[in-house]
Motif scaffolding. Structure first.
Motif, short mmCIF file in Angstrom:
data_model
loop_
_atom_site.label_atom_id
_atom_site.label_comp_id
_atom_site.label_asym_id
_atom_site.label_seq_id
_atom_site.Cartn_x
_atom_site.Cartn_y
_atom_site.Cartn_z
N LYS A 176 15.25 34.39 13.57
CA LYS A 176 16.29 33.58 12.92
C LYS A 176 15.72 32.65 11.86
CE LYS A 176 16.08 30.12 16.62
NZ LYS A 176 16.85 29.42 17.68
N ASP A 177 14.42 32.33 11.97
CA ASP A 177 13.76 31.56 10.94
C ASP A 177 12.27 31.90 10.97
OD1 ASP A 177 12.65 30.10 13.13
OD2 ASP A 177 14.32 28.67 13.05
N LEU A 178 11.53 31.32 10.00
CA LEU A 178 10.11 31.65 9.89
C LEU A 178 9.34 31.20 11.11
CD1 LEU A 178 7.84 32.81 8.19
CD2 LEU A 178 7.61 30.58 7.06
N GLN A 179 9.68 30.03 11.66
CA GLN A 179 8.99 29.52 12.84
C GLN A 179 9.19 30.44 14.03
OE1 GLN A 179 6.96 26.97 12.77
NE2 GLN A 179 6.40 27.16 14.90
N ASP A 180 10.40 30.97 14.17
CA ASP A 180 10.68 31.92 15.26
C ASP A 180 9.83 33.17 15.12
OD1 ASP A 180 11.92 33.12 17.46
OD2 ASP A 180 13.44 34.05 16.20
N CYS A 181 9.69 33.68 13.90
CA CYS A 181 8.86 34.87 13.67
C CYS A 181 7.40 34.60 14.02
CB CYS A 181 8.98 35.31 12.21
SG CYS A 181 10.62 35.92 11.77
N ILE A 182 6.90 33.41 13.63
CA ILE A 182 5.49 33.07 13.90
C ILE A 182 5.26 32.95 15.40
CG2 ILE A 182 3.73 31.29 13.60
CD1 ILE A 182 4.95 30.73 10.84
N MET A 183 6.21 32.34 16.13
CA MET A 183 6.07 32.22 17.58
C MET A 183 6.04 33.59 18.25
SD MET A 183 8.53 28.97 18.55
CE MET A 183 8.19 29.21 20.29
N GLN A 184 6.91 34.50 17.78
CA GLN A 184 6.89 35.87 18.34
C GLN A 184 5.54 36.54 18.07
OE1 GLN A 184 10.33 38.46 17.74
NE2 GLN A 184 11.44 36.71 16.85
N MET A 185 5.01 36.34 16.87
CA MET A 185 3.73 36.96 16.50
C MET A 185 2.61 36.46 17.41
SD MET A 185 1.64 36.65 12.89
CE MET A 185 1.30 34.91 13.19
N LYS A 186 2.55 35.13 17.63
CA LYS A 186 1.49 34.56 18.47
C LYS A 186 1.60 35.01 19.92
CE LYS A 186 -0.40 32.22 15.11
NZ LYS A 186 -1.72 32.64 14.60
N HIS A 194 -2.16 37.95 11.82
CA HIS A 194 -1.91 37.10 10.67
C HIS A 194 -0.79 37.68 9.82
CE1 HIS A 194 -4.75 40.13 9.23
NE2 HIS A 194 -4.17 39.98 8.06
N ILE A 195 -0.12 36.80 9.08
CA ILE A 195 0.99 37.22 8.22
C ILE A 195 0.42 37.63 6.86
CG2 ILE A 195 3.11 36.46 7.08
CD1 ILE A 195 3.44 34.39 9.30
N TYR A 196 0.87 38.82 6.37
CA TYR A 196 0.45 39.21 5.03
C TYR A 196 1.63 39.35 4.06
CZ TYR A 196 1.83 44.08 5.95
OH TYR A 196 2.53 45.21 6.24
N ASP A 197 2.89 39.23 4.60
CA ASP A 197 4.06 39.22 3.71
C ASP A 197 5.25 38.65 4.50
OD1 ASP A 197 5.61 39.51 1.53
OD2 ASP A 197 5.86 41.68 1.66
N GLN A 198 6.19 38.04 3.79
CA GLN A 198 7.39 37.52 4.44
C GLN A 198 8.56 37.62 3.47
OE1 GLN A 198 6.33 33.49 5.37
NE2 GLN A 198 6.82 32.72 3.35
N ARG A 199 9.77 37.74 4.02
CA ARG A 199 10.95 37.90 3.18
C ARG A 199 12.17 37.40 3.95
NH1 ARG A 199 9.56 42.63 5.37
NH2 ARG A 199 7.94 42.83 3.82
N VAL A 200 13.23 37.16 3.21
CA VAL A 200 14.51 36.77 3.82
C VAL A 200 15.48 37.91 3.60
CG1 VAL A 200 16.40 35.11 3.80
CG2 VAL A 200 14.06 34.34 3.36
N THR A 201 16.14 38.37 4.67
CA THR A 201 17.11 39.47 4.59
C THR A 201 18.44 39.00 5.16
OG1 THR A 201 16.48 40.35 6.76
CG2 THR A 201 15.27 41.15 4.85
N THR A 202 19.47 39.80 4.91
CA THR A 202 20.79 39.53 5.47
C THR A 202 21.17 40.67 6.37
OG1 THR A 202 21.87 40.53 3.56
CG2 THR A 202 21.52 38.13 3.51
#
Length: 449
Positions: A9-19, A27-35
């Protein structure tokens, strides 16, 4: 390096899932916002989602670890042998000291036993050693020192001393799914990649249930599929969208264009025009003109670039859908002719190519077609004839490996209903459960008032 996609739902949520899933090394090598979602594919009331591409270092496999342990053990043995051979003579008193503390009666008994023993001869293919055991004397040293026997240093047998370690076998349910994916058109390398991810994310209890294995495989495939079902996606404000539908003969371009024209005109209230640059198939021109007349929208058959430019200049539509001739992907010169028609459009137009690909095409031909149309550029795929397909593993693999999005799925010949917005879950489920392809129904909607 392995790569996965994570949505939240947000960038922080994605990072928590990754960790949580992949640890601190990811590590993140790309990020984007989608609908996602929205009313009838318009993007209205769509929810905003964040998506990141994550790189995960590959883990050393069990075979590599075993070989490393064997190598380290061999080095330790060699070092121990060298150390023993360099021990000074004045330090070799351990055996004599041990014998000196034995009781006198025990020393006499051992001496009597050794007096009765016969000489022993040891025979081997490489060397012969003959020795006799003599009666024990208190001043003699009992035992054999590694420093005094050179043969032990000359022929160590390390391989026979180290037990062979077997690699654990893959669970039968995971192997069963892997074989199914390969039998349904997926390449062995891609199926193995999916299987390895499955093994990392399934416990032994989960792996024992085949239904759980299949559901996890669907989840993994969903993370690899990307979709964008809005024809206006990426169009700058104030510009008219022009979409060229390209692809080989028989892929289903004409009927797919008619379905989308009805969806955006009758259902979403957009001003749509239909064009064709196909001057070879008269039947295709008549077919598209019939659909345009039935829906009350403009239709133009462009014989050349000049005629097309004149028609475009008079056109007041918001969306122009262009049908193109089906060229053989083995003749790149014909495909490049499409670029000539781009000259008819000006600065107020935003052009895009969508590749129309039949889901019944073989994996080898699909790859060739995708590579051939790469010369004119495209980022989305319209997948047709899902109702005729046996499985979708090869086309899903293709889109993932060439990093393309799915736009729409055509599921029959009925215009305008037999077309659907591409769905990650639907495509992934049809890969794992191909029997679901037979039950897919088209879209149902009412005319906008």
């Amino acid at each position: 390096m392995d790569f996965v996609k994570i949505r939240g739902k947000d960038l922080q949520d994605c990072i928590m899932q990754m960790k949580m899933k992949y640890g601190p090394e990811a590590h993140i090598y790309d990020q984007r916002v989608t609908t996602e979602g929205g009313l009838f594919g318009t993007g209205l009331l769509a929810s905003k989602m964040y998506e990141i591409d994550v790189g995960i270092p590959e883990k050393q496999n069990s075979k590599d670890r075993i070989e490393k342990k064997l190598k380290d053990l061999k080095e330790l043995i060699k070092q121990k042998q060298k150390t023993d051979s360099l021990v000074p003579a004045n330090e070799k008193k351990v055996a004599k000291t041990i014998e000196a503390v034995r009781p006198y009666s025990e020393r006499r008994r051992r001496a009597a036993v050794m007096e009765r023993m016969e000489p022993i001869v040891i025979d081997d293919d490489d060397y012969e050693l003959e020795s006799s055991l003599k009666p024990y004397h208190a001043e003699e040293q009992i035992g054999l020192s590694l420093a005094n026997v050179s043969e032990i240093h000359e022929k160590p047998s390390i391989s026979r001393e180290i037990p062979q370690v077997s690699v654990p076998k893959r669970h039968s349910n995971i192997e069963k799914l892997s074989e199914r994916l390969k039998s349904e058109g997926m390449s062995a390398s891609y199926a193995e990649e999916i299987t390895q991810v499955l093994e990392e994310h399934l416990s032994s209890v989960d792996a024992s249930r085949f239904a759980t294995v299949c559901e996890k495989a669907i989840s993994i495939l969903e993370s690899r599929i990307t979709i964008d079902s809005d024809l206006f996606s990426g169009t700058p404000r104030g510009k008219r969208k022009v979409v060229f539908f390209v692809g080989p003969t028989g892929a289903g371009k004409t009927t797919s264009i008619a379905k989308l024209a009805a969806k955006y005109s009758l259902h979403m209230g957009k001003k749509v025009s239909l064009y064709t640059t196909d001057n070879y198939r008269i039947a295709a021109i008549d077919q598209l003109k019939f659909y345009a007349d039935a829906m009350g929208m403009p239709f133009y058959a462009a014989k050349d670039v000049r005629k097309l430019k004149e028609a475009v200049a008079r056109d007041g539509s918001e969306l122009i859908l262009v049908d193109t001739a089906g060229y053989s992907h083995k003749n790149p010169d014909n495909i490049l002719k499409l670029r000539e028609f781009y000259q008819a459009f000006g600065d107020k137009d935003y052009l895009e190519n969508i590749l129309v690909l039949s889901s019944t095409i073989s994996s080898a031909n699909a790859r060739s077609v995708a590579d051939a149309y790469e010369t004119i550029g495209y980022k989305r795929i319209l997948l047709t004839k899902l109702d005729e397909a046996e499985y979708l593993g090869s086309v899903v693999e293709l889109a993932d490996t060439i990093h393309r999005e799915f736009a729409f799925c055509s599921v029959g010949q009925d215009v305008p209903f037999d077309i659907l917005n591409a769905s990650k879950k639907l495509l992934a489920e049809c890969v794992v459960y191909p029997e679901k392809l037979k039950g897919i129904a088209g879209e149902v909607f009412d005319k906008t008032t």
